[in-house]
Design an enzyme around this catalytic site. Sequence first.
Site, PDB file in Angstrom:
ATOM      1  N   GLU A 298      -8.463  -2.312  16.601  1.00  0.00           N
ATOM      2  CA  GLU A 298      -7.243  -2.887  16.023  1.00  0.00           C
ATOM      3  C   GLU A 298      -6.926  -2.206  14.704  1.00  0.00           C
ATOM      4  OE1 GLU A 298      -8.034  -7.038  15.539  1.00  0.00           O
ATOM      5  OE2 GLU A 298      -9.396  -6.740  13.856  1.00  0.00           O
TER       6      GLU A 298
ATOM      7  N   ASP B  62      -6.143  -7.494   5.304  1.00  0.00           N
ATOM      8  CA  ASP B  62      -5.185  -6.609   5.986  1.00  0.00           C
ATOM      9  C   ASP B  62      -4.222  -5.960   4.987  1.00  0.00           C
ATOM     10  OD1 ASP B  62      -6.409  -7.768   8.201  1.00  0.00           O
ATOM     11  OD2 ASP B  62      -4.781  -9.182   8.536  1.00  0.00           O
TER      12      ASP B  62
ATOM     13  N   HIS C  14      14.693 -19.872 -31.231  1.00  0.00           N
ATOM     14  CA  HIS C  14      13.467 -20.633 -31.458  1.00  0.00           C
ATOM     15  C   HIS C  14      13.819 -21.929 -32.178  1.00  0.00           C
ATOM     16  CE1 HIS C  14      13.244 -19.616 -35.758  1.00  0.00           C
ATOM     17  NE2 HIS C  14      13.598 -18.390 -35.423  1.00  0.00           N
TER      18      HIS C  14
END
Length: 488
Positions: A221, A45, A463
Amino acid sequence: MSAFRRTALCLASILLLLFGSMITASSAQAQQATFTNPLNGSGSDPWMTYHDGNYYLMTTTWTGPLTMKKAPTIAGLKNAAAVPVFTDFPADRDHYVWAPEFHFLNGPNGPRWYIYYSAGAAGIEDQRIHVAESAGTDPMGPYTYKGMIFGANNWWGIDGNVVTIDGSLYLLWSGVPGRWTGNDPSVYIVRLSDPWTVTGARTMISTPEYDWENVGTPMNEGPAALQHDGRTFVTYSASNCQTPDYRLGLLELTGSNPLDANAWTKDPEPVFERNDAAGVYGPAHNGFFKSPDGTEDWIVYHANDSATDGCGNTRNTRIQEFNWNPDGTPNFGTPVSTSTVLPVPSGESEPPSSRLQSYNFQDRYVRHADYDVRIDPAVSPAQDGRFRLVPGLANDGTGYVSFESVNFPGHYLRHSNYDMVLAPDNGTALFAQDATFRQVAGLADASWSSFQSYNFPTRYLRHDNYLLRIDPISDATGRADATFRVAS
């Protein structure tokens, strides 16, 4: 210079120009982006649009929340995270959450996005159409619940779709005269007084009548309006979705009053159906969208890979361009196979992205690897080390940014227990805060940049043993570790 030499040079120049044009054309052709269907592994759908530089896609979720995918390219959409955009699902509408569509309409609060979706309680008889409204003009919301669209009428209905005709807004849906049991779902239309309120009587404009609309069980539908050159069409899905013969029919408004059933003309033949040679079954429940440059019309639909697949999670989302017949009606062609290579919609382009270069290890760049985040030299694949610096998810003011992955749209760099990871946006305030940083002058070099955590402002992106995290910074090493260049 002799006439011969002048002629030879002229011919050589022409050949060079032609050869250069051929190379340019060949390069452009080689760079033409392509894709293959489907867009996801499971997604029925579908409703899709292109808006302000991005594609947006919603599909049935069966239960809450409703989710939406966003990406600037079709390739990106395939990898994009499904982000929750609406989570309000109390017990009376938390079952059978089907067919979400989103439409940009001018409502009482100004231009807003409206999601229309089907849901109910425990039984199919409870299915109704509900509406949610966006807070602003971002398709990703947030959204608030506006109500059950039928109001006191309390009609049964699914698959809501809206269309504006002669300045008035109308709702199309699949409904029945009374209770769902014992009735054939048919296509209805009613006028809307605002995007979430019906007004007046409804009209049935199509009911299953032809054999091709009655395979398995009679069904009309999933109506979807399509307007072109001043004409209004409505596609709808016919027959039972459990069968491979689920397909599209077509209506056209040939009269002047959309609420007059006689003003609609039905095509006696299906307009889009199974293609056994291509291995495509049950292609239906569709929507439409324009290419990024507005020159092409595209259909989005779901289909199965096997004739024995039914009406569940085996269905996936597919798209393809369609054209128009000389008489002005749409020509959807036939659904293509999943091995067919298609050019992307016209006008699609990759937006700018950046790399983050380490200050004290300048051969290394920030990258994601198995959703961890680190600095590495020679990042491969290269897109693992490219990010879009977008306005901060928690604060879109000047200086605040979030880092969106190029090859995993909807995934952002965020901290979790102070470690940095690449994660899909889950729509929560906490995620937005964890994924937002303030870009400031580099702690080790003001011509570079450092990134201060939004919700832990004493900590910066840095880092540590090549892995990224957020930490307080107190010495020269920390300042160097927390400094980066935003590079092309």
